[in-house]
Design an enzyme around this catalytic site. Sequence first.
Site, PDB file in Angstrom:
ATOM      1  N   TYR A 284      42.087  43.309  44.092  1.00 19.15           N
ATOM      2  CA  TYR A 284      41.428  44.594  44.330  1.00 19.15           C
ATOM      3  C   TYR A 284      40.256  44.420  45.271  1.00 19.15           C
ATOM      4  O   TYR A 284      39.838  43.292  45.587  1.00 19.15           O
ATOM      5  CB  TYR A 284      40.978  45.239  43.014  1.00 19.15           C
TER       6      TYR A 284
ATOM      7  N   ARG B  27      38.554  40.423  53.416  1.00 19.36           N
ATOM      8  CA  ARG B  27      38.604  39.745  52.107  1.00 19.36           C
ATOM      9  C   ARG B  27      39.839  40.175  51.322  1.00 19.36           C
ATOM     10  O   ARG B  27      40.456  39.367  50.616  1.00 19.36           O
ATOM     11  CB  ARG B  27      37.341  40.010  51.303  1.00 19.36           C
TER      12      ARG B  27
ATOM     13  N   ARG C 132      60.721  41.983  32.526  1.00 21.77           N
ATOM     14  CA  ARG C 132      59.506  41.170  32.540  1.00 21.77           C
ATOM     15  C   ARG C 132      59.892  39.705  32.649  1.00 21.77           C
ATOM     16  O   ARG C 132      60.619  39.173  31.810  1.00 21.77           O
ATOM     17  CB  ARG C 132      58.697  41.391  31.262  1.00 21.77           C
TER      18      ARG C 132
ATOM     19  N   HIS D 188      58.271  35.817  34.415  1.00 20.12           N
ATOM     20  CA  HIS D 188      57.245  35.166  35.242  1.00 20.12           C
ATOM     21  C   HIS D 188      57.658  35.176  36.718  1.00 20.12           C
ATOM     22  O   HIS D 188      56.844  35.344  37.609  1.00 20.12           O
ATOM     23  CB  HIS D 188      57.026  33.717  34.788  1.00 20.12           C
TER      24      HIS D 188
ATOM     25  N   LYS E  48      39.774  37.686  44.519  1.00 18.64           N
ATOM     26  CA  LYS E  48      39.343  38.904  43.820  1.00 18.64           C
ATOM     27  C   LYS E  48      40.536  39.491  43.051  1.00 18.64           C
ATOM     28  O   LYS E  48      41.099  40.518  43.448  1.00 18.64           O
ATOM     29  CB  LYS E  48      38.758  39.905  44.835  1.00 18.64           C
TER      30      LYS E  48
ATOM     31  N   GLU F 246      27.531  32.776  39.501  1.00 26.95           N
ATOM     32  CA  GLU F 246      27.375  34.166  39.970  1.00 26.95           C
ATOM     33  C   GLU F 246      27.294  35.070  38.755  1.00 26.95           C
ATOM     34  O   GLU F 246      27.432  34.611  37.618  1.00 26.95           O
ATOM     35  CB  GLU F 246      28.552  34.577  40.860  1.00 26.95           C
TER      36      GLU F 246
ATOM     37  N   LEU G 176      33.030  34.285  44.012  1.00 26.72           N
ATOM     38  CA  LEU G 176      33.539  35.317  44.908  1.00 26.72           C
ATOM     39  C   LEU G 176      32.724  35.350  46.206  1.00 26.72           C
ATOM     40  O   LEU G 176      31.489  35.385  46.149  1.00 26.72           O
ATOM     41  CB  LEU G 176      33.466  36.693  44.241  1.00 26.72           C
TER      42      LEU G 176
HETATM   43  N1  PMP Z   1      30.901  38.372  42.154  1.00 31.45           N
HETATM   44  C1  PMP Z   1      31.723  39.048  41.336  1.00 31.45           C
HETATM   45  C2  PMP Z   1      32.351  38.329  40.191  1.00 31.45           C
HETATM   46  C3  PMP Z   1      31.980  40.412  41.565  1.00 31.45           C
HETATM   47  O1  PMP Z   1      32.828  41.085  40.760  1.00 31.45           O
HETATM   48  C4  PMP Z   1      31.337  41.072  42.635  1.00 31.45           C
HETATM   49  C5  PMP Z   1      31.566  42.549  42.864  1.00 31.45           C
HETATM   50  N2  PMP Z   1      32.789  42.781  43.436  1.00 31.45           N
HETATM   51  C6  PMP Z   1      30.490  40.336  43.460  1.00 31.45           C
HETATM   52  C7  PMP Z   1      30.290  38.983  43.205  1.00 31.45           C
HETATM   53  C8  PMP Z   1      29.814  40.979  44.657  1.00 31.45           C
HETATM   54  O2  PMP Z   1      30.743  41.130  45.707  1.00 31.45           O
HETATM   55  P1  PMP Z   1      30.568  42.268  46.814  1.00 31.45           P
HETATM   56  O3  PMP Z   1      29.220  42.082  47.412  1.00 31.45           O
HETATM   57  O4  PMP Z   1      31.657  41.991  47.766  1.00 31.45           O
HETATM   58  O5  PMP Z   1      30.712  43.585  46.113  1.00 31.45           O
END
Ligand code: PMP
Length: 278
Positions: free
Chosen positions: A31, A50, A99, A101, A148, A180, A204
């Site tokens: 996403y 991304r 369903r 894998h 993501k 993070e 991320l």
């Molecule tokens: N880390 C994580 C785990 C996130 O979910 C997000 C939000 N999407 C971010 C960092 C920040 O990313 P962005 O600046 O691209 O929104």
Amino acid sequence: MWVFLNGNILREEEARISPLDRGFTFGDGVYEVIPSYNNKPFLFDEHLERLKDSLNKLFIPLPGVLDELDTILYELHKKNKHKNQSFYIQITRGTQDIRSHDAEKDIVPTIFITSQSLQINPYRNSPGRIGLRVRLEEDIRWARCDIKTTGLTGNILSAHDPSKKSCDEIIFYKDGIINEGSKSNVFILLDQKILTPSLDQKILPGVTRRFIIESLRDTDLEVKEVPISLDMFHRSEEIWLTSSTKELQPVHFVDNIELPKKRSQNYIWPKILNYFDY
Ligand code: PMP
């Protein structure tokens, strides 16, 4: 709400996705969240890049409709009418008959987009308001948080634990090193240097994180991408969280302790917020 599903803009209540979609059965999808101000998506190219990167990493073919993503977002913004919106774009590997894998050979990705009203970062107009409350936790997520994916159990689990007090954000660390937030990237100011964890830690690659690093390149405020220990974190002069919908917001409480310890009249973070010019 008007949504986009596999080529059509329709009302949310008319949108139908099979329960055999792999997004539902396996969380097998990615996403992206894109903010849009006055019908102008902010950092659109970076988000699209991304999104394609996440799809490539999961070996999901890039849907052709991504070439028209800007037009689709424009149409959705107009139909949903809010002045500022955040778009949620979800792409799964697709739906199959049983369903399993193993994905079917000719499986076609599902692409679904919603938009909702976006609240402007409250720290823009009131930089003096109290900062966020966060708590620190061991990072229990998988080793590929650089992708993501919609599989976010590790990110949301602790926020639903009834034995824990609610807070604005949970900050994950592994082996004593900050990674993070559960939905944001982390920056600190320590000894007047701006530091943020490196992407080598498989966090991320936040679009907002990158925007800040690039905006400050070759200025006195240049950002260093280095490991941040818990000790450094506790000694920091400022702590900021960044994300596409939050932009940049300061932290004032970590595990109920007021942090940073020293309050300053000359915080750096409000200056960085001025770079968000859309
Ligand atoms: N880390 C994580 C785990 C996130 O979910 C997000 C939000 N999407 C971010 C960092 C920040 O990313 P962005 O600046 O691209 O929104």
